[in-house]
Design a protein around this motif. Structure first.
Motif, PDB file in Angstrom:
ATOM      1  N   LYS A 287      -0.440  -0.558  -1.350  1.00 32.43           N
ATOM      2  CA  LYS A 287      -1.557  -1.461  -1.569  1.00 32.43           C
ATOM      3  C   LYS A 287      -1.225  -2.816  -0.934  1.00 32.43           C
ATOM      4  N   TYR A 288      -2.220  -3.442  -0.337  1.00 28.59           N
ATOM      5  CA  TYR A 288      -2.016  -4.675   0.416  1.00 28.59           C
ATOM      6  C   TYR A 288      -2.672  -5.877  -0.276  1.00 28.59           C
ATOM      7  N   SER A 289      -2.098  -7.032  -0.060  1.00 28.16           N
ATOM      8  CA  SER A 289      -2.827  -8.278  -0.284  1.00 28.16           C
ATOM      9  C   SER A 289      -3.579  -8.577   1.008  1.00 28.16           C
ATOM     10  N   LEU A 290      -4.618  -9.412   0.917  1.00 24.97           N
ATOM     11  CA  LEU A 290      -5.380  -9.750   2.121  1.00 24.97           C
ATOM     12  C   LEU A 290      -4.491 -10.469   3.140  1.00 24.97           C
ATOM     13  N   LYS A 291      -3.579 -11.301   2.653  1.00 18.36           N
ATOM     14  CA  LYS A 291      -2.652 -12.007   3.539  1.00 18.36           C
ATOM     15  C   LYS A 291      -1.775 -11.018   4.303  1.00 18.36           C
ATOM     16  N   GLN A 292      -1.247 -10.016   3.617  1.00 18.87           N
ATOM     17  CA  GLN A 292      -0.410  -9.013   4.273  1.00 18.87           C
ATOM     18  C   GLN A 292      -1.197  -8.231   5.317  1.00 18.87           C
ATOM     19  N   LEU A 293      -2.448  -7.917   4.998  1.00 14.54           N
ATOM     20  CA  LEU A 293      -3.284  -7.166   5.929  1.00 14.54           C
ATOM     21  C   LEU A 293      -3.547  -7.965   7.197  1.00 14.54           C
ATOM     22  N   HIS A 294      -3.847  -9.241   7.052  1.00 10.21           N
ATOM     23  CA  HIS A 294      -4.101 -10.090   8.212  1.00 10.21           C
ATOM     24  C   HIS A 294      -2.841 -10.283   9.054  1.00 10.21           C
ATOM     25  N   GLN A 295      -1.690 -10.340   8.410  1.00 14.58           N
ATOM     26  CA  GLN A 295      -0.428 -10.426   9.148  1.00 14.58           C
ATOM     27  C   GLN A 295      -0.206  -9.160   9.973  1.00 14.58           C
ATOM     28  N   LEU A 296      -0.524  -8.010   9.382  1.00 14.22           N
ATOM     29  CA  LEU A 296      -0.395  -6.750  10.109  1.00 14.22           C
ATOM     30  C   LEU A 296      -1.299  -6.744  11.342  1.00 14.22           C
TER      31      LEU A 296
END
Length: 324
Positions: A287-296
């Protein structure tokens, strides 16, 4: 006919090699991609309709709420494009979008790619009945082999759908490698539409992978049954226990099958020893945080065009485009 038989032999050999390699490792594991035979497909359909498995309803909510907006993003001037779906499954959510595109008379080819030929056959059957005017070009096989061929067609935009939070089945390193591979095979103007499950109440997450009726457990047990059926294994299913866990720090929900006794299992001409309570890792659902997703997205060579959320903000469908 002989070509079909030859493909089946090659597929089973790869299955056997992967199982032997995984069970020979210090930490035993079997790839979750082998969940999906005909029986596994049917069990997963049950999972998607469970009350506890919120992911399907959350993403369906996004499609129903934002379908017109999504259609306009995919084809602003009603120009033709390829809609390529990785791991299409039964297409329940995608059908909402397909109907919207057809209603807008936008010309497109729907190209679902799936490891399961059974899933593609069932999808083709249902879509032919529901949307006879749809251009359906289903392909069984490797995502990137297909992308290589489509990259050469510079006259059409390619839009990739990767739904259901399937990106969560990868480790951090695998997710970056996978999305980077996609960006390397897209042309300017192409899009990646990626569905991602967000971090939330840990109890809600764990319940989705450990339902009280045991459907998710059966999904895992079927993996061992498939090895018995196709590879001549002799797993005693009753001597294994389904054990899911969730770590809110890493966001990883993991599934494993634990050996309840000290035992040996034969597969093909090899024997594998299992110590009591030794696990076979079968799946990760991160499961991702939105910050982690944008970093990816950024690290993989994309920029985020827009994020679309369900009404509870359990889930996000994020649309990415190649960086300038």
């Amino acid at each position: 006919m002989f070509e079909t038989i030859e493909k089946e032999i090659v597929k089973n050999k790869q299955f056997l090699n992967d199982v032997i390699e995984g069970l020979s490792a210090d930490s035993k594991h079997i790839s979750s991609k082998y969940f999906y035979d005909k029986k596994g497909d049917a069990i997963f359909q049950q999972i998607m309709h469970m009350d506890e498995y919120y992911l399907t309803d959350a993403e369906l909510d996004i499609f129903q709420t934002h379908k017109c907006e999504i259609a306009k993003i995919f084809s602003p001037e009603k120009e033709p494009f390829n809609l390529i779906e990785f791991g299409a499954g039964d297409g329940m959510k995608t059908k909402v979008l397909l109907k919207e595109l057809l209603n807008h008379e936008i010309p497109f080819d729907y190209i679902p790619i799936d490891i399961s030929q059974n899933a593609l056959d069932q999808l083709n059957k249902s879509l032919t009945k529901e949307m006879p005017d749809l251009s359906f070009k289903g392909i069984q096989g490797d995502y990137f082999d297909v992308l290589n061929k489509l990259k050469e067609d510079n006259n059409k935009r390619n839009v990739i759908l990767f739904l259901g939070s399937n990106i969560g089945n990868f480790t951090n390193e695998e997710a970056l490698s996978f999305t980077s591979n996609i960006s390397g095979k897209l042309n300017p103007g192409d899009l990646l539409f990626i569905g991602v499950d967000l971090k939330k109440d840990p109890r809600k997450i764990l319940l989705a992978y450990n339902d009280p009726t045991g459907i998710t457990a059966e999904f895992n047990y079927n993996l061992l049954r498939r090895i018995n059926r196709e590879l001549g294994g002799n797993f005693d299913i009753d001597q294994f226990e389904h054990h899911p866990t969730y770590d809110p720090v890493t966001g990883e929900c993991k599934s494993a099958l634990l050996s309840k006794i000290d035992q040996e299992v034969a597969i093909d001409d090899q024997t594998f020893h299992f110590a009591k309570w030794e696990p076979i890792h079968t799946e990760i659902s991160r499961k991702y945080s939105l910050k982690q997703l944008h970093q990816l997205a950024n690290n993989a060579g994309f920029k985020v065009k827009i994020d679309l959320f369900d009404s509870n903000k359990y889930f996000v469908d994020s649309i990415w485009e190649i960086k300038d």
